[in-house]
Design an enzyme around this catalytic site. Structure first.
Site, PDB file in Angstrom:
ATOM      1  N   ILE A 108       0.952  -1.366  -0.060  1.00 35.93           N
ATOM      2  CA  ILE A 108       0.022  -0.001   0.153  1.00 35.93           C
ATOM      3  C   ILE A 108       1.028   1.278  -0.122  1.00 35.93           C
ATOM      4  O   ILE A 108       0.699   2.095  -0.738  1.00 35.93           O
ATOM      5  CB  ILE A 108      -1.038  -0.066   1.179  1.00 35.93           C
ATOM      6  N   ASP A 140      14.771   1.158  10.437  1.00 32.46           N
ATOM      7  CA  ASP A 140      13.449   0.579  11.361  1.00 32.46           C
ATOM      8  C   ASP A 140      13.019   1.595  12.101  1.00 32.46           C
ATOM      9  O   ASP A 140      13.414   2.368  12.653  1.00 32.46           O
ATOM     10  CB  ASP A 140      14.057  -0.612  12.366  1.00 32.46           C
ATOM     11  N   PHE A 179       2.638   3.366   7.788  1.00 32.47           N
ATOM     12  CA  PHE A 179       2.121   2.096   7.135  1.00 32.47           C
ATOM     13  C   PHE A 179       2.977   0.895   7.663  1.00 32.47           C
ATOM     14  O   PHE A 179       2.703  -0.240   7.729  1.00 32.47           O
ATOM     15  CB  PHE A 179       2.249   1.897   5.711  1.00 32.47           C
ATOM     16  N   SER A 181      -7.588  -1.237  10.629  1.00 29.57           N
ATOM     17  CA  SER A 181      -7.751  -2.406   9.846  1.00 29.57           C
ATOM     18  C   SER A 181      -9.374  -2.524  10.491  1.00 29.57           C
ATOM     19  O   SER A 181      -9.535  -2.502  11.651  1.00 29.57           O
ATOM     20  CB  SER A 181      -7.064  -3.581  10.184  1.00 29.57           C
ATOM     21  N   TYR A 226      -2.275  -9.924  15.671  1.00 29.32           N
ATOM     22  CA  TYR A 226      -2.023  -9.001  14.558  1.00 29.32           C
ATOM     23  C   TYR A 226      -3.310  -7.819  14.908  1.00 29.32           C
ATOM     24  O   TYR A 226      -2.832  -6.703  14.965  1.00 29.32           O
ATOM     25  CB  TYR A 226      -2.268  -9.497  13.228  1.00 29.32           C
ATOM     26  N   LYS A 286      -3.140  -3.953  16.269  1.00 32.28           N
ATOM     27  CA  LYS A 286      -3.919  -2.653  15.761  1.00 32.28           C
ATOM     28  C   LYS A 286      -4.909  -2.203  16.576  1.00 32.28           C
ATOM     29  O   LYS A 286      -4.793  -0.751  16.561  1.00 32.28           O
ATOM     30  CB  LYS A 286      -4.776  -3.237  14.513  1.00 32.28           C
ATOM     31  N   TYR A 316      -8.663   0.019   7.237  1.00 27.59           N
ATOM     32  CA  TYR A 316      -9.182  -0.551   5.823  1.00 27.59           C
ATOM     33  C   TYR A 316      -9.760  -1.947   5.830  1.00 27.59           C
ATOM     34  O   TYR A 316      -9.830  -2.813   6.624  1.00 27.59           O
ATOM     35  CB  TYR A 316      -7.638  -1.115   5.232  1.00 27.59           C
ATOM     36  N   ASN A 327     -10.738  -4.841   2.567  1.00 29.16           N
ATOM     37  CA  ASN A 327      -9.792  -5.748   2.136  1.00 29.16           C
ATOM     38  C   ASN A 327      -9.016  -5.054   0.806  1.00 29.16           C
ATOM     39  O   ASN A 327      -9.549  -5.014  -0.319  1.00 29.16           O
ATOM     40  CB  ASN A 327     -10.539  -6.793   1.803  1.00 29.16           C
ATOM     41  N   ASP A 359     -11.938 -16.860  10.776  1.00 31.03           N
ATOM     42  CA  ASP A 359     -12.615 -16.180   9.726  1.00 31.03           C
ATOM     43  C   ASP A 359     -13.875 -15.769  10.009  1.00 31.03           C
ATOM     44  O   ASP A 359     -14.639 -16.625  10.523  1.00 31.03           O
ATOM     45  CB  ASP A 359     -12.347 -16.914   8.402  1.00 31.03           C
TER      46      ASP A 359
HETATM   47  P1  NAD Z   1       3.401  -4.765   3.475  1.00 34.00           P
HETATM   48  O1  NAD Z   1       3.980  -5.704   4.171  1.00 34.00           O
HETATM   49  O2  NAD Z   1       3.435  -4.632   2.004  1.00 34.00           O
HETATM   50  O3  NAD Z   1       4.022  -3.334   3.790  1.00 34.00           O
HETATM   51  C1  NAD Z   1       4.577  -2.817   5.046  1.00 34.00           C
HETATM   52  C2  NAD Z   1       5.962  -2.321   4.993  1.00 34.00           C
HETATM   53  O4  NAD Z   1       6.375  -1.983   6.256  1.00 34.00           O
HETATM   54  C3  NAD Z   1       6.814  -3.329   4.301  1.00 34.00           C
HETATM   55  O5  NAD Z   1       7.558  -2.726   3.076  1.00 34.00           O
HETATM   56  C4  NAD Z   1       8.018  -3.732   5.636  1.00 34.00           C
HETATM   57  O6  NAD Z   1       9.304  -3.912   4.833  1.00 34.00           O
HETATM   58  C5  NAD Z   1       7.780  -2.437   6.391  1.00 34.00           C
HETATM   59  N1  NAD Z   1       8.254  -2.776   7.554  1.00 34.00           N
HETATM   60  C6  NAD Z   1       7.581  -3.450   8.548  1.00 34.00           C
HETATM   61  N2  NAD Z   1       7.926  -3.525   9.696  1.00 34.00           N
HETATM   62  C7  NAD Z   1       8.743  -2.225   9.760  1.00 34.00           C
HETATM   63  C8  NAD Z   1       9.447  -1.611  10.852  1.00 34.00           C
HETATM   64  N3  NAD Z   1       9.620  -2.254  11.841  1.00 34.00           N
HETATM   65  N4  NAD Z   1      10.355  -0.658  10.263  1.00 34.00           N
HETATM   66  C9  NAD Z   1      10.467   0.025   9.003  1.00 34.00           C
HETATM   67  N5  NAD Z   1       9.749  -0.742   8.143  1.00 34.00           N
HETATM   68  C10 NAD Z   1       8.773  -1.754   8.304  1.00 34.00           C
HETATM   69  O7  NAD Z   1       1.929  -4.363   3.945  1.00 34.00           O
HETATM   70  P2  NAD Z   1       0.576  -3.455   3.160  1.00 34.00           P
HETATM   71  O8  NAD Z   1      -0.237  -4.304   2.959  1.00 34.00           O
HETATM   72  O9  NAD Z   1       1.275  -2.463   2.390  1.00 34.00           O
HETATM   73  O10 NAD Z   1       0.247  -2.888   4.622  1.00 34.00           O
HETATM   74  C11 NAD Z   1       0.512  -1.704   5.055  1.00 34.00           C
HETATM   75  C12 NAD Z   1      -0.388  -1.227   6.575  1.00 34.00           C
HETATM   76  O11 NAD Z   1      -1.676  -1.416   6.316  1.00 34.00           O
HETATM   77  C13 NAD Z   1       0.272  -2.228   7.583  1.00 34.00           C
HETATM   78  O12 NAD Z   1       0.296  -1.737   8.727  1.00 34.00           O
HETATM   79  C14 NAD Z   1      -0.996  -3.299   7.703  1.00 34.00           C
HETATM   80  O13 NAD Z   1      -1.007  -3.790   8.750  1.00 34.00           O
HETATM   81  C15 NAD Z   1      -2.143  -2.354   7.278  1.00 34.00           C
HETATM   82  N6  NAD Z   1      -3.230  -2.930   6.718  1.00 34.00           N
HETATM   83  C16 NAD Z   1      -3.147  -3.828   5.709  1.00 34.00           C
HETATM   84  C17 NAD Z   1      -4.041  -4.359   5.009  1.00 34.00           C
HETATM   85  C18 NAD Z   1      -3.974  -5.384   3.814  1.00 34.00           C
HETATM   86  O14 NAD Z   1      -4.967  -6.244   3.534  1.00 34.00           O
HETATM   87  N7  NAD Z   1      -2.889  -5.250   2.998  1.00 34.00           N
HETATM   88  C19 NAD Z   1      -5.471  -4.411   5.642  1.00 34.00           C
HETATM   89  C20 NAD Z   1      -5.654  -3.681   6.878  1.00 34.00           C
HETATM   90  C21 NAD Z   1      -4.484  -2.873   7.449  1.00 34.00           C
HETATM   91  C1  WQD Z   2     -10.789 -13.226   2.251  1.00 34.19           C
HETATM   92  C2  WQD Z   2     -11.701 -14.088   1.987  1.00 34.19           C
HETATM   93  C3  WQD Z   2     -11.171 -16.267   3.256  1.00 34.19           C
HETATM   94  C4  WQD Z   2      -7.552 -17.064   1.015  1.00 34.19           C
HETATM   95  C5  WQD Z   2      -7.296 -10.272   6.445  1.00 34.19           C
HETATM   96  C6  WQD Z   2      -6.757  -9.978   7.663  1.00 34.19           C
HETATM   97  C7  WQD Z   2      -7.221  -8.574   7.857  1.00 34.19           C
HETATM   98  C8  WQD Z   2      -6.664  -7.518   6.800  1.00 34.19           C
HETATM   99  C9  WQD Z   2      -6.944  -8.133   5.516  1.00 34.19           C
HETATM  100  C10 WQD Z   2      -4.295  -6.926   6.880  1.00 34.19           C
HETATM  101  C11 WQD Z   2     -12.039 -14.870   3.370  1.00 34.19           C
HETATM  102  C12 WQD Z   2     -11.071 -16.571   1.797  1.00 34.19           C
HETATM  103  C13 WQD Z   2      -8.574 -16.703   1.484  1.00 34.19           C
HETATM  104  C14 WQD Z   2      -7.455 -18.543   0.348  1.00 34.19           C
HETATM  105  C15 WQD Z   2      -9.864 -18.485   0.854  1.00 34.19           C
HETATM  106  N1  WQD Z   2      -5.317  -7.571   7.248  1.00 34.19           N
HETATM  107  N2  WQD Z   2      -9.894 -17.100   1.360  1.00 34.19           N
HETATM  108  N3  WQD Z   2      -8.670 -19.154   0.468  1.00 34.19           N
HETATM  109  O1  WQD Z   2      -8.925 -12.810   5.949  1.00 34.19           O
HETATM  110  O2  WQD Z   2     -10.744 -10.894   5.277  1.00 34.19           O
HETATM  111  O3  WQD Z   2      -8.483 -10.193   6.029  1.00 34.19           O
HETATM  112  O4  WQD Z   2      -6.633  -9.443   5.364  1.00 34.19           O
HETATM  113  O5  WQD Z   2      -3.492  -6.555   7.035  1.00 34.19           O
HETATM  114  O6  WQD Z   2      -6.971  -8.256   9.105  1.00 34.19           O
HETATM  115  O7  WQD Z   2      -7.389 -10.840   8.587  1.00 34.19           O
HETATM  116  O8  WQD Z   2      -8.563 -11.612   3.853  1.00 34.19           O
HETATM  117  O9  WQD Z   2      -7.882 -12.420   1.504  1.00 34.19           O
HETATM  118  O10 WQD Z   2      -7.007 -13.705   3.606  1.00 34.19           O
HETATM  119  O11 WQD Z   2      -9.616 -13.596   3.033  1.00 34.19           O
HETATM  120  O12 WQD Z   2     -11.118 -19.150   0.685  1.00 34.19           O
HETATM  121  O13 WQD Z   2      -6.511 -18.925   0.132  1.00 34.19           O
HETATM  122  O14 WQD Z   2     -11.157 -15.387   1.235  1.00 34.19           O
HETATM  123  O15 WQD Z   2     -11.748 -17.116   4.025  1.00 34.19           O
HETATM  124  O16 WQD Z   2     -13.390 -15.461   3.292  1.00 34.19           O
HETATM  125  P1  WQD Z   2      -9.246 -11.429   5.317  1.00 34.19           P
HETATM  126  P2  WQD Z   2      -8.188 -12.818   3.003  1.00 34.19           P
END
Ligand code: NAD
Ligand code: WQD
Length: 338
Positions: A12, A58, A80, A124, A149, A153, A177, A179, A295
């Site tokens: 992201i 870091d 992030f 999240s 996790y 958050k 966020y 998904n 889930d």
């Molecule tokens: P990502 O893992 O692709 O990006 C996170 C980045 O942070 C990575 O580049 C990693 O190298 C860096 N990082 C981790 N720990 C660090 C530290 N201690 N110091 C410096 N850098 C560090 O993940 P993303 O999907 O881009 O997610 C970004 C943020 O959004 C995260 O906080 C995640 O929890 C949150 N989030 C993501 C999702 C999702 O589904 N992708 C959903 C909800 C919330």
């Molecule tokens: C989506 C749907 C699974 C994989 C997670 C974290 C949440 C947030 C986003 C980020 C569900 C199904 C999945 C597979 C499947 N986190 N599934 N087969 O679980 O909604 O959210 O990511 O940082 O905190 O919990 O996302 O993409 O894993 O799953 O059937 O191989 O797909 O059961 O219904 P989820 P997901």
């Protein structure tokens, strides 16, 4: 002035950095590359035709943070950086609390001492836990996340609320966020998970491109229309635009503001498979597997608060999400490393 983006080399964060550069902002990225790639930064610079300051380091390193705040005129921080794999967080909880909670604590201390008090936090939908009904709106009390996790958050959200209560000079956005999926339309940057993907869309993409054999659908006996889990998938570029709107809003909005970033509609796992089959023009082999622990049956956002207060809403539909995810995967079958 500059914007500090922690985790800006991740999925992201890299899309966020591109959008900031396109808005002519100066950007400083701090990332330890534990789950990100320096290649993503190079590609972002290439797409934008502008450079960022990239610091490999870091967010828990206070000395480094102090130096960053001394050297660059930071006005806002987009935080992030964090670990995000749910299953891994169950196996290694202390690593997750150290990184996600410890990282946020150190960042806030460094911001405080630098006098920078505008922060956007990547939260999240997991902080809602399981509620009685969908959609989830920001007025609901937070629930009980099902894993470390999610608890990390929630802990950071609560810590940031305490901080803003104690010192009203802080302006903090908690962005929940749903998904995030998809990729920038160029197909040059996208999600590049290490190892076997945990999340649905990257898993399907890797099946479609032939890196994985078949998708396991985790449960088809949920109380949903087709029995599979329903989620609110949001295009990563819509998500990024939500951050731009939130940044603008909190410039004049002290205290803590909470906004859901979702589309307000849910799709099932089978809907996602079908959408991908349309985009990729191939069939996605899948088998039904048992439910995955923790889930929920269905989760989607009430996205009206962000629309009302930020003038933002997600615009890209499901076909755009999967088409862009697919373009990224086809252009980069091995991710950034290849
Ligand atoms: P990502 O893992 O692709 O990006 C996170 C980045 O942070 C990575 O580049 C990693 O190298 C860096 N990082 C981790 N720990 C660090 C530290 N201690 N110091 C410096 N850098 C560090 O993940 P993303 O999907 O881009 O997610 C970004 C943020 O959004 C995260 O906080 C995640 O929890 C949150 N989030 C993501 C999702 C999702 O589904 N992708 C959903 C909800 C919330
Ligand atoms: C989506 C749907 C699974 C994989 C997670 C974290 C949440 C947030 C986003 C980020 C569900 C199904 C999945 C597979 C499947 N986190 N599934 N087969 O679980 O909604 O959210 O990511 O940082 O905190 O919990 O996302 O993409 O894993 O799953 O059937 O191989 O797909 O059961 O219904 P989820 P997901």
């Amino acid at each position: 002035m500059s914007i500090l983006v922690t985790g800006g080399a991740g999925y992201i964060g890299s899309h966020m950095v591109l959008a900031l550069l396109e808005q002519r902002q100066e950007v400083v990225v701090l990332d330890n590359l534990s789950n990100g790639s320096a290649v993503s930064i190079a590609r972002v610079e290439n797409l934008a035709g502008r450079d960022v300051v990239f610091i490999e380091g870091d967010v828990r390193d206070r000395t480094l943070l102090d130096r960053v705040f001394r050297e660059y005129p930071i006005s806002d921080v987009l935080h992030f950086a964090g670990l995000k794999a749910v299953g891994e967080s169950i196996e290694q909880p202390i690593r997750y609390y150290d990184n996600n909670v410890g990282g946020a604590v150190t960042l806030c201390l460094a911001m405080e001492s630098a006098g920078v008090r505008r922060l956007i936090f990547s939260s999240s939908a997991t902080v809602y836990g399981e509620q009685d009904s969908v959609p989830y709106h920001e007025g609901l009390p937070t629930g009980v996340p099902t894993n470390p996790y999610g608890r990390s958050k929630l802990m950071v959200e609560e810590m940031l609320r305490d901080l803003a209560t104690a010192d009203t000079r802080w302006s903090i956005a908690l962005l929940r966020y749903f998904n995030p999926v998809g990729a920038h339309a160029s197909g040059c940057i996208g999600e590049d998970p290490r190892g076997v993907p945990n999340n649905l869309v990257p898993f399907i993409s890797q099946v479609a491109v032939g890196r994985l054999e078949a998708l396991s659908v985790f449960g088809n006996d949920y109380p949903t229309a087709d029995g599979t889990g329903v989620r609110d998938y949001i295009h990563v570029m819509d998500l990024v635009e939500g951050h731009l709107a939130a940044m603008q809003a909190i410039a004049n909005r002290p205290g803590v503001s909470v906004w859901n970033l979702g589309t307000g509609r849910g799709y099932s796992v089978l809907d996602m498979i079908q959408a991908f089959e349309r985009a990729a023009g191939c069939s996605i082999p899948f088998r039904v597997a048992p439910r995955r622990a923790g889930d929920l049956a269905q989760v989607w956002a009430d996205a009206s608060k962000a629309q009302r207060e930020l003038g933002w809403r997600a615009r890209r539909d499901l076909d755009a999400m999967v088409a862009d995810a697919w373009r990224w995967q086809v252009n980069n079958p091995g991710g950034y490393a290849a």
